[in-house]
Every structure is written in C-alpha cells, then in structure tokens.
Design an enzyme around this catalytic site. Structure first.
Site, PDB file in Angstrom:
ATOM      1  N   ASN A   1       0.768  -1.244   0.000  1.00  0.00           N
ATOM      2  CA  ASN A   1       0.000   0.000   0.000  1.00  0.00           C
ATOM      3  C   ASN A   1       0.800   1.296   0.000  1.00  0.00           C
ATOM      4  O   ASN A   1       0.246   2.344  -0.280  1.00  0.00           O
ATOM      5  CB  ASN A   1      -0.933   0.032   1.210  1.00  0.00           C
ATOM      6  CG  ASN A   1      -1.912  -1.110   1.196  1.00  0.00           C
ATOM      7  OD1 ASN A   1      -2.690  -1.263   0.267  1.00  0.00           O
ATOM      8  ND2 ASN A   1      -1.866  -1.934   2.221  1.00  0.00           N
ATOM      9  N   TYR A   2       2.069   1.222   0.342  1.00  0.00           N
ATOM     10  CA  TYR A   2       2.806   2.470   0.522  1.00  0.00           C
ATOM     11  C   TYR A   2       4.051   2.620  -0.333  1.00  0.00           C
ATOM     12  O   TYR A   2       4.546   3.727  -0.496  1.00  0.00           O
ATOM     13  CB  TYR A   2       3.201   2.623   1.987  1.00  0.00           C
ATOM     14  CG  TYR A   2       2.027   2.929   2.868  1.00  0.00           C
ATOM     15  CD1 TYR A   2       1.443   4.195   2.854  1.00  0.00           C
ATOM     16  CD2 TYR A   2       1.480   1.961   3.687  1.00  0.00           C
ATOM     17  CE1 TYR A   2       0.349   4.476   3.646  1.00  0.00           C
ATOM     18  CE2 TYR A   2       0.379   2.233   4.490  1.00  0.00           C
ATOM     19  CZ  TYR A   2      -0.178   3.501   4.465  1.00  0.00           C
ATOM     20  OH  TYR A   2      -1.258   3.776   5.239  1.00  0.00           O
TER      21      TYR A   2
END
EC number: 5.6.2.1
Length: 769
Positions: free
Chosen positions: A726-727
């Site tokens: 996600n990052y």
DNA sequence: AGGGCCACTTAGCATTGTAGTA
DNA sequence: TACTACAATGCTAAGTGGCCCT
C-alpha cells in the site's frame, strides 16, 4: 529541514510496557492494548479488563452532540433512517448521474491524462506529473508553480520510455485497443465488433491498460456486466444428536435461534466469548431471534451450554482435513467453477477479476480492540438487500430464483458492482474489482504520482509549517505542529469518530492530551515527546522522539488548562488540515505524506544498503531491511507468529548442522590435499577440486541460513506486507531488482506481481521515485 | 462550519495451500 | 504418506477523504 528524517528513533513497541507504565485514567483503564510483544495472549489479558463504561468517555466537545443522538442500538435506526432517506437519496443520485451524462464538463488534457475541469474541479495546476500517462503528444500544459530542476530532467527519461512503449502498443494492440463504447473517442474502433472477441480473449491476460489513455470524464467505465454476488450457503440445522443444554437440560431450539447459537458455539474457544460486552451484545441479539417460548425460558447466558455444538464443529473441521484426495479435489473444482462463473466481470471489453464476489456470511461481529459492539449479530444478507450496479445495456445479473434485488442501477461514476448495508455500523459494503484490475491499478499509480509531486514541493511545505509554528494564531500553530507529526512520524490523519460506536482509537488530529507526555530533558536528549496511543485497528503506537524546541513549546501551550481527555489540537480537524494541504499542492492530503515518506524511505534505504558484491540472499536481506524500516515508520505490527520461538530453534539447529558439515568438509579437503601431494595424479587433483566446490556450496548454504535467521529475528513483530502493498511505489522495487539482477519473484509473489504488473512493465533500472 | 453519506484504501488476522521433510 | 511450517490468499474491519446539504 531537508529530506532527511529522524525516523531512526521510531520504536515499534516497548515490550511489556503497555500495561505497566500506562497511567490508567479511570475512564481508560479498560482499554485493550493490542500491542504486540513477547507475551502470550493470556498475559496480555491482565491489561484487558472485563467491564467497560463508554458512556463517561465523552469530552466536553462531544457532550452536546451526544445529547442529540441516540446512544442505543444504532443498527436498527440506521436501517430505518436508510429506508426513509432512500427516496431522497435516489433522487439525488439520479440527478447526479443524469447531469454527468448531460452537461459533460469540458476537459483539459494533460500528457495523456485528462482531468475533469468542471467548475468545482478547476485547479491552477496540472494534477499529474509530466509523463504520467503515456501519450505521443506529451504536451506540457500549464506552468507549475514550483518547478524544480527535476521537473525538467526527469520527464526526459520517462518520455523515451513511454514513446517506446507507445510504439510497441501500436503493433501489439492495434486490433484490440479500442472498446466498443457508448461514446467513441477520437479514434475509431468498430471493426472490432466482429473479430474483436477472439483476439481479445487471447490478449486478455497481458492487457496493458497502462499503455492506454484514461477516460476523459469522471466516469469509471463505459460497459459493465457481471453475474452478481455469491450468497452464503443457507443454514444447515444441527443433527438431532447434537444437543444444546439450558440449565443442564437438553433443549431443542428453533432454527433461527439455533443458527445464532451455532455462531457462538463456534467461537467458544476464543477468549472473547468470555468478555462481558461480547456476551451481553450476543445475548441481546440472540434473544431477538428466539421464539417467545424460547425467550421466556432462556434468560441467562451463563446457563447455556454450547459445548456439544462446539465439539460437533471441531469434528467437522477435523473430518474436512481427513477427506480423501478425490473429495478435496471435488471441492476444489467446485470452487473453481464458482470462481469462473462469478469471479469475473466484463468491464469495457476486458475480463477482469472481481475482488470479493462472495457475500459475507452471517456471524457474530468481532471488532478490533475494545469494540463496544463486539458480539452483535451480523445478519444474513439476502438478495433483497443487494444493490446491483452494471451497464444498462449489459445482461443484468439474475437474482436467485424467487428473490429480487433491492435495486439495479447504472452508475458509471463508481467502481462497485454490488453493495449492501451492513447492520452493525450501518455502513455500506461493496463488491469491487481485484487489485490487478485496470480500475484499481490506475488509482494506485495515480497515488504514487501524487506522492512524487509532493517530493518536489515538500521542502517548501516543510519550511512553511516551520514558519507557522510562530504564527500568532493558535489554529495555525496547531495545524503546523500536527502536520509536522504527520510528516515526521507518518501518523494517520485522525478523523473524528463517533463515540461509543467504535473502539477508542486516534490519529494525529484526534490525539488527546493523555496520549502525549513531554520531557524537557530525557537522558541526553532535550525536548522529548512520548507518544502512547491506540491507532487504527487498536494497534498501539509508542514512540519517544526529540522534537524541535519550538514544537515542544507549542505543545506545552496546547496542553495548558486541559484535561487528559481533551483534544490536543482543539482548533484542528482533518477537514481543516486537508483544506490547507490542498492549497499547498493540488491533490495533497494528509495520507499522501505517509505514501511519500514510506516510498522515499525505501528508496534511500535501498541506496544506503546497496552492496554490489553481496550474494543474492544478502541482497534480499538488504531489501527486507529497507522494507522493514518503512514498516517501522508506519507502525505496521503483527503478533509474533505462534510458532516463532520453535521455528527459530529449528533454524538454529540447521545452522549448527551446517557448521558441522562445513568443518567435516574442510577436514576432507585437507585429507584430499595431502593425498594429492603424495600422489600428484589427476584423480587426486580432481578430488581436491571436488572438495573445494563442496565447501563452497556448504558455505553458501550456511550463509543463506544465517541470513534467513537474521531476517526472521528482525521481522518478529513487524509486518512487511502492508507497506509493500500500500505504501511503496512498486517501481522503486522493480528498478532495484533490475539494477541488481534480482529476480522480481524474490520480492513479489504472484498476487503482488499481478497487482504491480504496470510497474514491472514500465520501470527501468534508473527509475527515481 | 459541521454532519451525514458514500466510495474507496488500508489493515491485521484467520484460513488455506504448498513445499519441504520425516 | 503424513506432517509441518511458512507463504499465500481470503476476509472484513477500520481507516481517509470527497461531496452535498443545512
């Protein structure tokens, strides 16, 4: 402040600290800390409490609100509310849809990416970087407010890459590229109507949506067809021999009551069935399902004996494990069939995988942490609860025989295929596409582009918030200090939450006085702030960091005349903060800082840890360490695996064995050498070589094991997956793999490779975040 | 401004699959 | 062949943030 961040002192947790050092305000003493540490759950238990009183939680600020609001069983009310408002909403929605079809706002094209420029969306800046979307023309439009040299330098690289791709696309996708759409764009298609289908199927797996242009309006798709969701299997009553006992006596339950009882019975081994709130909520909801007769009999949960049911389920799952190969195969095939039939949809001419095509089965709600609603009954979802979303001109999904959908709508401004309202929080649940789909991928890509734009102006923003620490206005100072935390510590924004509806957790803007402690001096450091609060999923954030003097002084000021339960930033909320951020950079919100800092940290770490001569395992260790630095920054924790100690031991045993092997092999080499010295013949020479090779091999194996051990130990309580997924801009990882000749499979598993196909395809080894 | 609704991303844990081993 | 440990996948809760209305 430069890009350099003091992330190093971020500390994942403090072992057993949670319970002991926490000063327990009366009202919070029942907090459940989900911090991860060495303790077994049971030990943790002592920090959990049995009883909780959420009502006296309220802060002044919320008290008034509270008066106006119900405090009881929101679920039914939600339902009612929804019903009432349905008509209203419908009207609004229809208007929305209609207007979007009719008055298509004019669009402005930027580098292949086209933005909505309807009045509300007009911005002074292009939203995306140069080179975001590949396009032959590649025309830079408006001038940027804060260009820097990178702006000039980088696109060059990107551009050539894209041009190359664009050419490739010409060849590969000539026939396939266009969708039959409701409103054709500049290029024509149409010939495909006949032959398109077959070609499409072949191409489907490797469809490179990232080489195509994005839609020009706000619409998410033009055509959408699917088969609707798969419902949970109906309830199968218990065999008669499996008894439920009330007050020691067997009692046959009505089917609805029995079903809910089985939910509880299945969880009997779970510690939370012993919690008061859980039991209370469960019992209340269970009674709603009972016949009046049952209701009058069953008045005390403590007198209920579910153990036969519980054993029955255990036996069932055991039996499932013991099933023969053929039986297992059969089940597998059935699942596969279901997947093939319901797991895919047709969106704009491409078959796309659906993320969650199964409706959530009924059961007992278990929130995370100390959730006031734990134990409540999550009701069964029926076709009548489901809203279907698809194109008008598609074959609409059929509801199961004898049932109806709640509604079938055709809203191409949203990405979901089906939705329903859940009864615990009254929130809406969706069926959406898999991360590998175009619609998710484009969004993901865009997210990283926004973060890269932040990179270009982060210095300016940092300078600004540092200036703002000196502002005359309290609200500005609070905003600036909060932003500093979000930037430096990668805290979440911290939206307000409705009290009593969810676990008591906070993010940056919702921090309370009780969550920080100030130490003017601590050991050899000055101006230390200690954070201790529960964040998302009730994961504990504990960290001590030295801050700049001005921040420290500001914090002291914010704390003046406040109670522990008061907001630290009483003049700030996420909406104010995000509005401010929006002014600093188009598309900037609090969460972008998390993405930016995570990705930039990975990139920096990879550079620092780089060592060209390392073996493959060592390189991967370096990668994992860089990944770990990010996970620590973002506070992504996990419970240490249950078998951790044991598996470490096993690994150690293997290492010892390998070492013995090594010394044995060395001895053999010596012997072989001696032999060779004596005989000087070819045969003995070969033997020496052989032994040498063997040693080398063993050394490699040993090293690999040692690296593995290190990696595992360091990873004990840290979850790498979340940040990876996600990052971290996947192009950083892809570039790193290419640069160091590491196979991408070592970094991303199959699912991840599917999700990041766009990045794997487009990032070259010199990619810079 | 603030609340409510909605859509969508992010999150950890549970379950399942699988590769390596006894 | 069974077992076991870890990885992969599935599940769904819990966040963020936009938009509209009052």
């Amino acid at each position: 402040m430069s890009g350099e961040h003091g992330h190093g002192n971020s500390q994942v947790n403090s072992g057993s600290k949670g319970g002991d050092t926490h000063k327990h305000k009366d009202k919070h003493k029942d907090k459940e800390y989900r911090h991860k540490d060495h303790k077994k759950d049971k030990e943790r238990e002592k920090f959990k409490h049995s009883n909780s009183e959420h009502k006296d939680h309220s802060e002044k600020k919320h008290r008034d609100k509270e008066k106006l609001k119900h405090s009881d069983s929101s679920a039914d009310k939600h339902r009612e509310k929804h019903k009432e408002k349905d008509k209203d909403k419908e009207k609004r929605r229809e208007e929305k849809i209609r207007s979007s079809h009719v008055d298509k706002p004019k669009k402005e094209k930027e580098n292949g990416y086209v933005r909505d420029t309807s009045p509300s969306a007009i911005k002074s800046e292009p939203e995306e970087d140069n080179g975001f979307y590949p396009s032959p023309q590649h025309n830079k439009t408006s001038k940027r407010e804060y260009d820097d040299e990178e702006f000039v330098y980088k696109p060059k690289k990107v551009k050539t890459e894209h041009d190359k791709k664009a050419k490739k696309r010409k060849h590969e996708y000539e026939d396939d590229e266009e969708d039959e759409d409701i409103k054709p764009k500049k290029k024509t298609k149409d010939k495909k109507g006949t032959e398109g289908k077959k070609a499409k199927k072949e191409e489907e797996e490797k469809w490179k949506w990232w080489e195509e242009e994005r839609s020009t309006d706000g619409s998410k798709w033009r055509f959408l067809e699917h088969k609707g969701p798969v419902f949970a299997p109906p309830y199968e009553p218990m065999p008669d021999k499996v008894k439920f006992y009330y007050d020691g006596k067997p009692m046959k339950l009505s089917a609805p009551a029995e079903e809910v009882a089985t939910f509880f019975a299945k969880m009997l081994d779970h510690e939370y069935t012993t919690k008061d709130i859980f039991r209370k909520n469960f019992f209340k909801d269970w009674r709603k399902e009972m016949t009046s007769e049952e209701k009058s009999k069953i008045t005390d949960l403590n007198k209920c004996n579910f153990s036969e049911m519980n054993e029955y389920f255990k036996a069932q799952s055991e039996a499932r494990k013991q099933m023969s190969k053929e039986e297992k195969q059969k089940i597998k095939e059935e699942n596969e069939r279901l997947l093939q039939e319901y797991g895919f949809c047709l969106m704009d001419n491409h078959k796309e995988r659906i993320g969650n095509f199964r409706i959530e089965p009924p059961g007992l709600f278990r929130g995370r942490g100390d959730h006031p609603k734990m134990g409540m009954l999550k009701r069964r979802i029926r076709p009548e609860d489901i809203i279907i979303n698809c194109s008008k001109d598609s074959k609409h999904p059929k509801p199961p025989p004898g049932t109806k959908w709640k509604e079938v709508r055709h809203d191409n401004k949203v990405t979901w295929l089906a939705s329903w309202t859940e009864n615990i929080q009254g929130s809406i649940k969706y069926i959406m596409l898999n991360p590998s789909s175009r619609i998710k991928g484009e969004k993901d890509w865009q997210k990283y582009e926004t973060a890269r734009r932040l990179k270009k102006c982060v210095d300016r923003i940092r300078n600004q918030y540092r200036d703002d620490w000196k502002s005359k206005e309290m609200r500005i100072r609070q905003r600036a200090v909060a932003l500093y935390f979000i930037d430096k510590l990668a805290l979440r924004a911290g939206n307000e939450k409705e009290e009593g509806e969810t676990a008591d957790t906070v993010g940056c803007c919702s921090l309370r006085v009780e969550h920080i402690k100030l130490y003017p001096k601590m050991d050899d450091q000055e101006y230390v702030v200690e954070f201790d609060f529960l964040g998302k999923d009730s994961i504990r954030y504990y960290n001590k960091i030295p801050v700049e003097k001005r921040v420290f002084k500001n914090l002291q000021l914010f704390l003046e005349n406040k109670q522990p339960e008061d907001d630290l930033f009483d003049r700030l909320n996420t909406s104010i903060l995000n509005k401010h951020l929006q002014e600093l950079m188009d598309g900037l919100t609090a969460k972008v800082f998390r993405t930016y800092n995570a990705s930039i940290t990975l990139q920096q770490q990879l550079k620092e840890l780089a060592c060209p001569d390392d073996s493959l395992p060592a390189k991967i260790l370096s990668y994992n360490r860089a990944n770990r630095a990010v996970a620590i920054l973002c506070n992504h924790q996990r419970a240490p695996p249950k078998t951790f100690e044991k598996s470490m031991q096993n690994l150690q045993t293997k290492i010892d064995e390998k070492q013995n092997q090594l010394s044995a092999a060395r001895k053999q080499l010596k012997a072989a050498k001696a032999d060779h010295k004596a005989s000087h013949d070819d045969k003995s020479k070969k033997a020496v070589e052989l032994k040498r090779k063997a040693i080398q091999r063993i050394e490699e194996q040993l090293m690999k094991l040692q690296v593995q051990a290190t990696d595992r130990e360091e990873n004990k309580q840290i979850a790498l997956g979340t940040s990876k997924l996600n990052y971290l801009d996947p192009r950083i990882s892809v570039a790193w793999c290419k640069k160091w000749d590491v196979p991408i499979e070592k970094i991303y598993n199959k699912t991840q490779r599917e999700k990041f196909a766009w990045a794997i395809d487009m990032a070259e080894k010199d990619y810079e975040f």
